[in-house]
Design a protein around this motif. Structure first.
Motif, PDB file in Angstrom:
ATOM      1  N   VAL A   1       0.856  -1.188   0.000  1.00 58.96           N
ATOM      2  CA  VAL A   1       0.000   0.000   0.000  1.00 58.96           C
ATOM      3  C   VAL A   1       0.891   1.237   0.000  1.00 58.96           C
ATOM      4  N   ASP A   2       0.509   2.260  -0.781  1.00 60.13           N
ATOM      5  CA  ASP A   2       1.362   3.442  -0.926  1.00 60.13           C
ATOM      6  C   ASP A   2       1.705   4.060   0.424  1.00 60.13           C
ATOM      7  N   TYR A   3       0.741   4.191   1.307  1.00 60.30           N
ATOM      8  CA  TYR A   3       1.014   4.687   2.653  1.00 60.30           C
ATOM      9  C   TYR A   3      -0.097   4.213   3.579  1.00 60.30           C
ATOM     10  N   SER A   4       0.252   3.971   4.836  1.00 59.48           N
ATOM     11  CA  SER A   4      -0.722   3.551   5.842  1.00 59.48           C
ATOM     12  C   SER A   4      -0.331   4.161   7.170  1.00 59.48           C
ATOM     13  N   HIS A   5      -1.327   4.607   7.916  1.00 58.42           N
ATOM     14  CA  HIS A   5      -1.119   5.170   9.254  1.00 58.42           C
ATOM     15  C   HIS A   5      -1.484   4.088  10.270  1.00 58.42           C
ATOM     16  N   PHE A   6      -0.486   3.608  11.022  1.00 56.54           N
ATOM     17  CA  PHE A   6      -0.703   2.564  12.018  1.00 56.54           C
ATOM     18  C   PHE A   6      -0.657   3.197  13.409  1.00 56.54           C
ATOM     19  N   GLN A   7      -1.625   2.824  14.218  1.00 55.98           N
ATOM     20  CA  GLN A   7      -1.705   3.351  15.577  1.00 55.98           C
ATOM     21  C   GLN A   7      -1.847   2.192  16.564  1.00 55.98           C
ATOM     22  N   CYS A   8      -1.088   2.267  17.645  1.00 59.88           N
ATOM     23  CA  CYS A   8      -1.167   1.282  18.714  1.00 59.88           C
ATOM     24  C   CYS A   8      -1.784   1.955  19.931  1.00 59.88           C
ATOM     25  N   MET A   9      -2.805   1.340  20.507  1.00 63.91           N
ATOM     26  CA  MET A   9      -3.451   1.869  21.699  1.00 63.91           C
ATOM     27  C   MET A   9      -3.275   0.871  22.837  1.00 63.91           C
ATOM     28  N   ALA A  10      -2.764   1.354  23.968  1.00 61.22           N
ATOM     29  CA  ALA A  10      -2.623   0.544  25.175  1.00 61.22           C
ATOM     30  C   ALA A  10      -3.680   1.003  26.177  1.00 61.22           C
ATOM     31  N   ILE A  11      -4.376   0.052  26.777  1.00 65.51           N
ATOM     32  CA  ILE A  11      -5.479   0.407  27.666  1.00 65.51           C
ATOM     33  C   ILE A  11      -5.525  -0.542  28.851  1.00 65.51           C
ATOM     34  N   ASN A  12      -5.837   0.002  30.019  1.00 67.28           N
ATOM     35  CA  ASN A  12      -6.133  -0.798  31.201  1.00 67.28           C
ATOM     36  C   ASN A  12      -7.179  -0.064  32.030  1.00 67.28           C
ATOM     37  N   SER A  13      -7.434  -0.522  33.219  1.00 68.66           N
ATOM     38  CA  SER A  13      -8.499   0.066  34.034  1.00 68.66           C
ATOM     39  C   SER A  13      -8.176   1.484  34.487  1.00 68.66           C
ATOM     40  N   GLU A  14      -6.916   1.895  34.349  1.00 69.20           N
ATOM     41  CA  GLU A  14      -6.502   3.222  34.816  1.00 69.20           C
ATOM     42  C   GLU A  14      -6.492   4.264  33.709  1.00 69.20           C
ATOM     43  N   GLY A  15      -6.577   3.861  32.433  1.00 72.94           N
ATOM     44  CA  GLY A  15      -6.548   4.836  31.346  1.00 72.94           C
ATOM     45  C   GLY A  15      -6.060   4.215  30.060  1.00 72.94           C
ATOM     46  N   LEU A  16      -5.672   5.072  29.119  1.00 70.68           N
ATOM     47  CA  LEU A  16      -5.170   4.587  27.827  1.00 70.68           C
ATOM     48  C   LEU A  16      -4.132   5.557  27.292  1.00 70.68           C
ATOM     49  N   ALA A  17      -3.347   5.085  26.337  1.00 67.83           N
ATOM     50  CA  ALA A  17      -2.334   5.900  25.666  1.00 67.83           C
ATOM     51  C   ALA A  17      -2.205   5.389  24.238  1.00 67.83           C
ATOM     52  N   LYS A  18      -1.778   6.290  23.334  1.00 66.89           N
ATOM     53  CA  LYS A  18      -1.676   5.935  21.923  1.00 66.89           C
ATOM     54  C   LYS A  18      -0.327   6.387  21.376  1.00 66.89           C
ATOM     55  N   SER A  19       0.144   5.653  20.389  1.00 69.58           N
ATOM     56  CA  SER A  19       1.339   6.039  19.643  1.00 69.58           C
ATOM     57  C   SER A  19       1.160   5.540  18.217  1.00 69.58           C
ATOM     58  N   SER A  20       1.692   6.285  17.253  1.00 70.44           N
ATOM     59  CA  SER A  20       1.428   5.923  15.861  1.00 70.44           C
ATOM     60  C   SER A  20       2.644   6.164  14.986  1.00 70.44           C
ATOM     61  N   ILE A  21       2.572   5.614  13.792  1.00 71.26           N
ATOM     62  CA  ILE A  21       3.628   5.778  12.798  1.00 71.26           C
ATOM     63  C   ILE A  21       3.003   5.606  11.417  1.00 71.26           C
ATOM     64  N   THR A  22       3.531   6.301  10.426  1.00 73.89           N
ATOM     65  CA  THR A  22       3.041   6.189   9.049  1.00 73.89           C
ATOM     66  C   THR A  22       4.112   5.513   8.207  1.00 73.89           C
ATOM     67  N   ILE A  23       3.707   4.478   7.475  1.00 73.65           N
ATOM     68  CA  ILE A  23       4.611   3.707   6.634  1.00 73.65           C
ATOM     69  C   ILE A  23       4.325   4.040   5.172  1.00 73.65           C
ATOM     70  N   TYR A  24       5.381   4.260   4.408  1.00 72.65           N
ATOM     71  CA  TYR A  24       5.246   4.618   2.997  1.00 72.65           C
ATOM     72  C   TYR A  24       5.954   3.581   2.124  1.00 72.65           C
ATOM     73  N   ILE A  25       5.481   3.496   0.887  1.00 74.46           N
ATOM     74  CA  ILE A  25       6.244   2.800  -0.147  1.00 74.46           C
ATOM     75  C   ILE A  25       7.224   3.809  -0.723  1.00 74.46           C
ATOM     76  N   GLU A  26       8.506   3.463  -0.738  1.00 76.88           N
ATOM     77  CA  GLU A  26       9.496   4.412  -1.242  1.00 76.88           C
ATOM     78  C   GLU A  26       9.293   4.655  -2.731  1.00 76.88           C
ATOM     79  N   ASP A  27       9.672   5.848  -3.152  1.00 78.51           N
ATOM     80  CA  ASP A  27       9.508   6.208  -4.569  1.00 78.51           C
ATOM     81  C   ASP A  27      10.166   5.142  -5.433  1.00 78.51           C
ATOM     82  N   GLU A  28       9.355   4.586  -6.320  1.00 78.59           N
ATOM     83  CA  GLU A  28       9.882   3.524  -7.174  1.00 78.59           C
ATOM     84  C   GLU A  28      10.504   4.068  -8.449  1.00 78.59           C
ATOM     85  N   LEU A  29      10.225   5.328  -8.724  1.00 77.41           N
ATOM     86  CA  LEU A  29      10.809   5.970  -9.890  1.00 77.41           C
ATOM     87  C   LEU A  29      11.606   7.179  -9.454  1.00 77.41           C
ATOM     88  N   SER A  30      12.786   7.314  -9.971  1.00 80.83           N
ATOM     89  CA  SER A  30      13.560   8.532  -9.768  1.00 80.83           C
ATOM     90  C   SER A  30      13.768   9.188 -11.117  1.00 80.83           C
TER      91      SER A  30
END
Length: 469
Positions: A192-221
Motif C-alpha cells: 500500500v502506498d502509505y498507511s497510518h498505524f496506531q497502537c493503543m494501550a489500555i487498562n483500568s486506569e486509562g489509555l495511551a496511543k502512539s502511531s507511525i506512518t509507513i510509505y512505499i518508497e519512490d519507485e521511480l527517480s
C-alpha cells in the motif's frame, strides 16, 4: 489476664502464628506458672522478648482501612526490596501495607486517597518508514503500565486487531509492579502506498496511543539536466532526463501543458538499459532552432511505470497552478515544480518544511428551519490530502446508519493534490426524537476533524438547525 492474652494473640498473629484467643487466656494466669503444653508456655523468656521486639512495631502500626496491597502479581515485596515505595505515589498506593510496615512511607499521606495512577507509556517503532513494495514489515509497540495494559492496533483509524487483518505476536516482558507488554504487528508483502498505524494501550486506569506512518518508497527517480538551463537564442537546446525504477515503462515530455512529440521543432531520442534489477531510461529532448518565445517555458519530464507512473511528479505537473496559492504543503510536495516556475527561491525554509494539507470540514443546509414532519438535509463538506478522506455522520457519538427515514449519500472529487468529499444526511419526516447534536467526522492519514450541528425544537413546533453551534 485477658489483656495479656489479647496482646500475645496480636503479636503471634503478626508473626504469622495461628493461635486462638482462648488458648492465650488459658495460658496466662497472673498467679500460676505457664502451662508448658500451651503455645505461649513453650516460649522462653528470651524468646518472648525477641518476639515482642520484632513484632511490636508492626503490631502497633495503625494502618488506615485504605492501606492494603493491590498487586495481583505479588510484586510489593520487590517494590520494598528495591526501595521504590517513595519513588512514585502510585507505588505507595498499590503497595501501601508493605511500604508502610517497611517504614518507607508515612502511615498517613496522599497515597491513602487512592487517586494516584500508574501512567501508561507507549512507543511504536519500526526499522524504516519507507519500504520497497512487497517488503515484509514488522511494527513494534511496547507499552508499560499497571495493571498490565492490553494492546489494540488500528490502521488508518480503523481497528484491525479484532478482525485479524495482520499477524500479531504479543508477549509480556515483566517488570516490578509496572508491566511491559510488547506487540509485534507483522505485515507480509506490504504494497500500500502509505498507511497510518496506531497502537493503543489500555487498562483500568486509562489509555495511551502512539502511531507511525509507513510509505512505499519512490519507485521511480527522475533526474533532469541541466538543472538551470541557460542557452543562447537560435542555438539548439538539449535537455536530458534519466528515469530509474523497477518497473519504469515510459518517459514523456511536456512544454507547459502540451505533450511533446518528434516534429520539426523537437527531437526525442531514448536509450534503455538494465542494471541490478532496475530499468533506466535516458531520454534526450532537443529543442531545434531555439526561439526566444521558448524562453521562460516550463518543460517537464515525467516517468511512468506500469502501475500508473511517478504519482508525485505527475501530480505536481497537473496541479502546477497550485504553486501560486501559497500553500505550504504544496511547496513541500512540489518543491521542484514550484521552484522551476519561479514561485519558490532555490533555497529557503520550505526545504525543511513538513507541512501537511489542512483537513477541512464544514456543514451546510438549504434551510435552517424545518416544519415538524418535514425533511431536513445536512451536507458535510470536507477537503484533504493525501488520499481520499473518510466521512461519517454520528449522533450522540454513535454511528448513524441508513434506515426508512435516514438516507446518506457520498460524493467525491479528487485531483492529484486535493480530495473533496461530501456526505449528505437526509432526515425524512423529522420528529422530536431526531433532534440533538449531530457530528460529521472526517479522517485521513494526517488526522481527524469534526464539525457539529444542533437540531432543536422551537416553541412553535418547528425544528431549528443551528450550524453555528
Amino acid at each position: 489476664m485477658l489483656v495479656v492474652a489479647v496482646f500475645l494473640t496480636a503479636m503471634l498473629a503478626v508473626a504469622g502464628e495461628d493461635v486462638e484467643a482462648v488458648e492465650a487466656v488459658e495460658a496466662v494466669d497472673a498467679f500460676e506458672v505457664l502451662d508448658p503444653s500451651t503455645l505461649v508456655g513453650q516460649l522462653t523468656v528470651l524468646q518472648l522478648k525477641e518476639l515482642i521486639a520484632e513484632t511490636m512495631a508492626q503490631a502497633l502500626v495503625p494502618l488506615h482501612h485504605n492501606c492494603t496491597d493491590y498487586s495481583e502479581t505479588g510484586d510489593c515485596g520487590l517494590v520494598v526490596e528495591n526501595g521504590l515505595c517513595g519513588a512514585e505515589e502510585f507505588y505507595a498506593r498499590y503497595c501501601c501495607r508493605s511500604c508502610t510496615l517497611a517504614k518507607q512511607i508515612p502511615t498517613y499521606g496522599p497515597h491513602l486517597s487512592l487517586t494516584a495512577k500508574a501512567p501508561i507509556s507507549i512507543n511504536v517503532t519500526t526499522d524504516l518508514v519507507k519500504y520497497p513494495r512487497g517488503s515484509n514489515v514488522t511494527i513494534t509497540c511496547e507499552a508499560t503500565g499497571y495493571p498490565t495494559p492490553e494492546v489494540v492496533w488500528f490502521r488508518n483509524y480503523n481497528e484491525i486487531s479484532s478482525i485479524g487483518e495482520y499477524e500479531e505476536d504479543t508477549e509480556v516482558l515483566g517488570g516490578i509492579l509496572l508491566k511491559t507488554i510488547r506487540s509485534n504487528l507483522i505485515i507480509d508483502n506490504y504494497s500500500v502506498d502509505y498507511s497510518h498505524f496506531q497502537c493503543m494501550a489500555i487498562n483500568s486506569e486509562g489509555l495511551a496511543k502512539s502511531s507511525i506512518t509507513i510509505y512505499i518508497e519512490d519507485e521511480l527517480s527522475v533526474v533532469l539536466l541541466p538543472e538551470v538551463p541557460i542557452m543562447e537564442a537560435k542555438n539548439e537546446v538539449v535537455l536530458d532526463c534519466v528515469a530509474t525504477g523497477a518497473d519504469v515503462n515510459e518517459v514523456i515530455w511536456f512544454r507547459e501543458v502540451e505533450l511533446i512529440h518528434n516534429s520539426n521543432e523537437y527531437r526525442i531520442i531514448e536509450r534503455r538499459s538494465f542494471e541490478d534489477g532496475l530499468t533506466k531510461i535516458h531520454s534526450k529532448l532537443t529543442i531545434l532552432r531555439h526561439k526566444t518565445e521558448d524562453s521562460g517555458s516550463l518543460f517537464t519530464c515525467s516517468a511512468i511505470d506500469r502501475k500508473g507512473g511517478n504519482k508525485e511528479k505527475k501530480a505536481c505537473y497537473e496541479e502546477s497552478h497550485r504553486c501560486e496559492f501559497k500553500q505550504e504543503y504544496i511547496y513541500r510536495y512540489c518543491c521542484k515544480t514550484c521552484t522551476l516556475m519561479g514561485v519558490l527561491p532555490t533555497y529557503g525554509p520550505h526545504l525543511r518544511g513538513d507541512a501537511e494539507a489542512p483537513l477541512e470540514v464544514s456543514i451546510q443546509t438549504n434551510s435552517t428551519v424545518v416544519p415538524y414532519g418535514g425533511d431536513a438535509e445536512l451536507v458535510c463538506m470536507t477537503s484533504g490530502f493525501p488520499g481520499r478522506q473518510s466521512v461519517m455522520w454520528l449522533k450522540k457519538d454513535e454511528l448513524i446508519r441508513e434506515s426508512n427515514n435516514i438516507h446518506i449519500k457520498h460524493n467525491s472529487a479528487c485531483s492529484p493534490l486535493l480530495c473533496e468529499v461530501s456526505a449528505s444526511l437526509l432526515i425524512k419526516g423529522i420528529k422530536i426524537s431526531d433532534t440533538g447534536k449531530y457530528i460529521c467526522r472526517t479522517s485521513n492519514v494526517v488526522g481527524m476533524k469534526d464539525a457539529l450541528v444542533l437540531l432543536r425544537s422551537m416553541e412553535d413546533g418547528e425544528i431549528y438547525i443551528d450550524i453555528d453551534y
